[in-house]
Scaffold this active site. Structure first.
Site, mmCIF file in Angstrom:
data_model
loop_
_atom_site.group_PDB
_atom_site.id
_atom_site.type_symbol
_atom_site.label_atom_id
_atom_site.label_comp_id
_atom_site.label_asym_id
_atom_site.label_seq_id
_atom_site.Cartn_x
_atom_site.Cartn_y
_atom_site.Cartn_z
ATOM 1 N N GLU A 145 0.707 -1.603 -0.228
ATOM 2 C CA GLU A 145 -0.177 -0.113 -0.192
ATOM 3 C C GLU A 145 0.877 0.768 0.099
ATOM 4 O OE1 GLU A 145 -3.142 -0.011 2.916
ATOM 5 O OE2 GLU A 145 -2.525 2.377 3.507
ATOM 6 N N GLU B 226 -2.405 11.460 3.403
ATOM 7 C CA GLU B 226 -3.019 10.792 4.665
ATOM 8 C C GLU B 226 -3.235 12.767 5.579
ATOM 9 O OE1 GLU B 226 -4.580 6.561 6.371
ATOM 10 O OE2 GLU B 226 -1.560 6.701 5.419
#
Length: 406
Positions: A158, A163
């Site tokens: 990933e 974020e």
């Protein structure tokens, strides 16, 4: 060593400036000479996100104890005035006395191996928001099922480009996830950068993904880089196709770690554009051996490096793959091979015979799963086509082929 920091503070400041200069000028970053735009969504239309995107529909709690329902509703994902809006909204539930939350998670319908991925965004802010711009593998089970999580993650990797959590809204996080070396949660490598106004102003969040490293940027500043240590897929599963995800979560184990403000909704993550670049048609073309279009005489089997390989390649066997060669010229072709004893040879050719690009010998590696990489240079013509390998002499296994512009 505090004494040096105190007595040499002027030199320390100069060093910081020099390191910043290196990050901007030496480490790889996008410029017109290095990168070619291959895909984008500029959001210059109105309505629900177009065919570039596919919504996921989830109930609360599917991952990370998040609170939102992910929907395909126009109210939660829509394009207007030149930008994509992903809106997290709250509906008061009289039965529970609490809010029910609704938002959107969009997957790109295209995927890529390597390149520069960037989005110009304005973040929602607010306690309980958890916006993200990230890359996730098409084949989540490429490297098997994780024995702790009971599904593919994080074995196949990933890549989190951006974020942010609302209770710490000026900190931008970038991360990679892989299986090695702690099976309970995998390995997470994370870097952060402070951005003064991510909710009030636009910023460009980007990652440049190469075979040997991934570099992360905000507004062109490289603040974090992760390197391939060469030990295998457990620590570096970033060698296959990933797609883009844009989502706005509510609460959860991280986003809601310091609570969710019930009075701030709706909140909107706004995206001006999403763009994907590759390096002047030089990004490697990765061909997994088992993904052949046609074959004669070979078998597939589980591979020690993850996924599958093609085995039992004997004299006279052949395989064909569909590829798109972006430009004519000289290419380096690598083969990941293993051979117990005698080795063999690979003839790389245009499918159907008549045009042989090159022949290379396969050495003995001492085992059918003892892998090594061999390569040679060939001249290829541009366009969608079928390429093949033929085995003039057999006795080897093949995991993948990688074609890179010289």
């Amino acid at each position: 060593m505090p004494v040096y920091k105190t007595s040499l503070i002027g030199i320390s400041n100069l060093l910081r400036v020099f390191l910043l200069f290196l990050s901007l000028c030496v480490l790889p970053h996008a410029n017109a000479q290095n990168w070619q735009l291959i895909w984008s969504d500029e959001f210059n239309y109105s309505g629900y996100p177009n065919g570039n995107w596919s919504p996921e529909i989830w109930n609360p709690g599917v991952v990370n104890n998040e609170l939102q329902h992910y929907t395909a509703n126009l109210d939660n994902a829509y394009v207007s005035n030149g930008t994509l809006k992903i809106k997290a909204a709250a509906v008061y539930n009289n039965s529970t006395g609490q809010n029910d939350y609704y938002s959107a998670r969009l997957n790109s319908t295209a995927s890529w191996t390597y390149g520069r991925f960037e989005a110009r965004m304005k973040l929602p802010g607010g306690w309980g928001t958890w916006p993200a711009f990230w890359l996730y593998p098409d084949d989540d089970f490429r490297y098997g099922t994780n024995p702790i999580t009971n599904y593919g993650w994080p074995n196949a990797g990933e890549i989190d480009i951006m974020e942010n959590v609302g209770y710490d809204q000026n900190v931008i996080h970038a991360s990679t996830h892989s299986a090695c070396c702690f099976w309970a949660v995998g390995t997470q490598r994370t870097g952060t950068i402070n951005v003064a106004d991510p909710t009030a102003n636009w910023h460009v969040y980007a990652a440049e993904w190469y075979p040997d490293h991934i570099a992360f940027f905000v507004d062109g500043v490289n603040y974090f880089t992760v390197w391939n240590d060469g030990t295998g897929w457990e620590s570096w599963p970033f060698n296959h196709n990933f797609h883009i995800i844009l989502n706005l979560a509510v609460g959860g184990s991280w986003g809601g770690a310091q609570g969710v403000d019930p009075n701030i909704w709706p909140r909107i993550m706004e995206v001006d554009y999403v763009r994907v670049y590759q390096q002047n048609n030089a990004a490697p073309i990765q061909i997994e051996a088992e993904n052949f279009a046609q074959m004669s005489g070979v078998q597939t089997e589980s591979c020690s490096e993850g996924g599958q390989n093609v085995g039992w390649i004997e004299a006279g066997d052949w395989m064909v793959w569909n590829v798109n060669i972006p430009s004519s010229g000289s290419y380096n072709v690598q083969y990941r091979v293993a051979s117990q004893n005698g080795g063999g040879s690979i003839q790389f050719e245009r499918a159907g015979g008549g045009l042989t690009y090159g022949i290379i010998g396969v050495p003995s590696t001492g085992g059918w799963q003892n892998w090594t990489t061999i390569s040679h240079n060939v001249n290829l013509t541009a366009g969608q086509q079928q390429v093949a390998i033929y085995a003039p002499a057999g006795g080897y296994n093949l995991n993948w082929i990688r074609v890179t512009r010289n």
